[in-house]
Enzyme design. Structure first.
Site, short mmCIF file in Angstrom:
data_model
loop_
_atom_site.label_atom_id
_atom_site.label_comp_id
_atom_site.label_asym_id
_atom_site.label_seq_id
_atom_site.Cartn_x
_atom_site.Cartn_y
_atom_site.Cartn_z
N ASP A 26 0.87 -1.11 0.10
CA ASP A 26 -0.07 -0.01 0.02
C ASP A 26 1.02 1.32 0.17
OD1 ASP A 26 -1.58 2.32 0.67
OD2 ASP A 26 -2.58 1.10 2.47
N ASN A 40 -6.60 12.63 -11.12
CA ASN A 40 -7.33 13.02 -12.37
C ASN A 40 -7.30 14.36 -12.45
OD1 ASN A 40 -9.78 14.37 -11.19
ND2 ASN A 40 -9.98 12.08 -10.20
N ASP A 50 -5.54 7.14 -5.67
CA ASP A 50 -6.13 8.51 -5.32
C ASP A 50 -6.83 8.76 -4.15
OD1 ASP A 50 -6.25 11.49 -5.83
OD2 ASP A 50 -7.51 11.13 -7.40
N SER A 137 -2.42 4.74 -14.36
CA SER A 137 -3.35 4.40 -15.43
C SER A 137 -3.71 3.03 -15.75
CB SER A 137 -2.54 4.80 -16.76
OG SER A 137 -2.72 6.25 -16.84
N TYR A 141 -8.24 3.72 -15.20
CA TYR A 141 -7.91 4.44 -16.74
C TYR A 141 -7.47 3.31 -17.87
CZ TYR A 141 -8.25 9.10 -15.15
OH TYR A 141 -8.55 10.48 -14.85
#
Ligand code: APR
Length: 191
Positions: A26, A40, A50, A137, A141
């Site tokens: 983590d 983002n 995030d 990503s 994403y």
């Protein structure tokens, strides 16, 4: 997810005076100079890594992000900015915005490489010597992790070989499967 011994599960590679390490874990628990957030463009938080960083780091990080967006607008994909680490063990958080995967023909790899390069350049400007990255990503994403791991490691190795003062870059992967993919990409890294 059970804690793991870095020495047992992790691996690494020296590049001159610097080192790339891979571990599973983590990222919010990494005691490095800076952890990198896969944010983002709004910088206002979200899910995935995030969300975890903002939850663990507390309000101060979000307040700084808001000031940055007020001053310069939404952060474009491939760019990076820095805040304090709030309540995290890391001193600072570098926020970067990865590309959304759109099939691979829309400059996604170049944008992803830019995330890693600009994050390391920012760390260097701020005098930071250890940086931990998530797999940018490859979650929400949708960037395929096989390809992303190669882009990430080549971008980081390129920056370290070009003389970055950053001495430790640690990739903190969230699953054994991702760790294995990155390990294979690190083994295959040229030179
Ligand atoms: N530590 C390390 N890695 C993590 C953690 C964590 N605490 N939590 C999630 N991850 C991993 C995911 O498993 C994935 O492998 O981070 C990788 C990136 O996934 P996302 O967090 O979904 O990031 P990304 O694909 O770049 O998508 C960004 O997600 O929630 C949002 O606000 C964010 O809209 C943005 C989008």
């Amino acid at each position: 997810m059970a804690p793991i011994e870095r020495t047992e599960r992790g691996s690494g590679r020296d590049l001159g005076p610097s080192r790339i390490e891979l571990t599973r874990g983590d990222i919010t628990r990494e005691p490095v100079d800076a952890i990198v957030n896969a944010a983002n463009s709004s910088l206002m938080g979200g899910g995935g890594v995030d969300g975890a960083i903002h939850r663990a780091g507390g309000r101060a990080i979000l307040d700084e992000c808001r000031r940055i967006v007020d001053a310069q607008g939404p952060l474009p994909a491939g760019e990076a900015v820095i805040t304090s680490g709030g309540l995290l063990p890391a001193r600072r958080v570098i926020h970067t915005v990865g590309p959304r995967w759109r099939g691979g023909g829309h400059g996604e790899a170049a944008t992803l490489a830019s995330c890693y390069r600009k994050s390391l350049a920012l760390a260097a400007r701020e005098g930071l010597s250890s940086v931990a990255f998530p797999s940018i990503s490859t979650g929400a994403y949708g960037f395929p992790v096989d390809e992303a791991s190669v882009v990430a490691l080549e971008a980081v190795a390129g920056a370290l070989r070009a003389g970055s003062p950053v001495r430790l870059v640690r990739f903190v992967l969230f699953s054994d499967a991702d760790l294995d993919v990155y390990r294979r990409a690190l083994d295959a890294l040229a030179g």
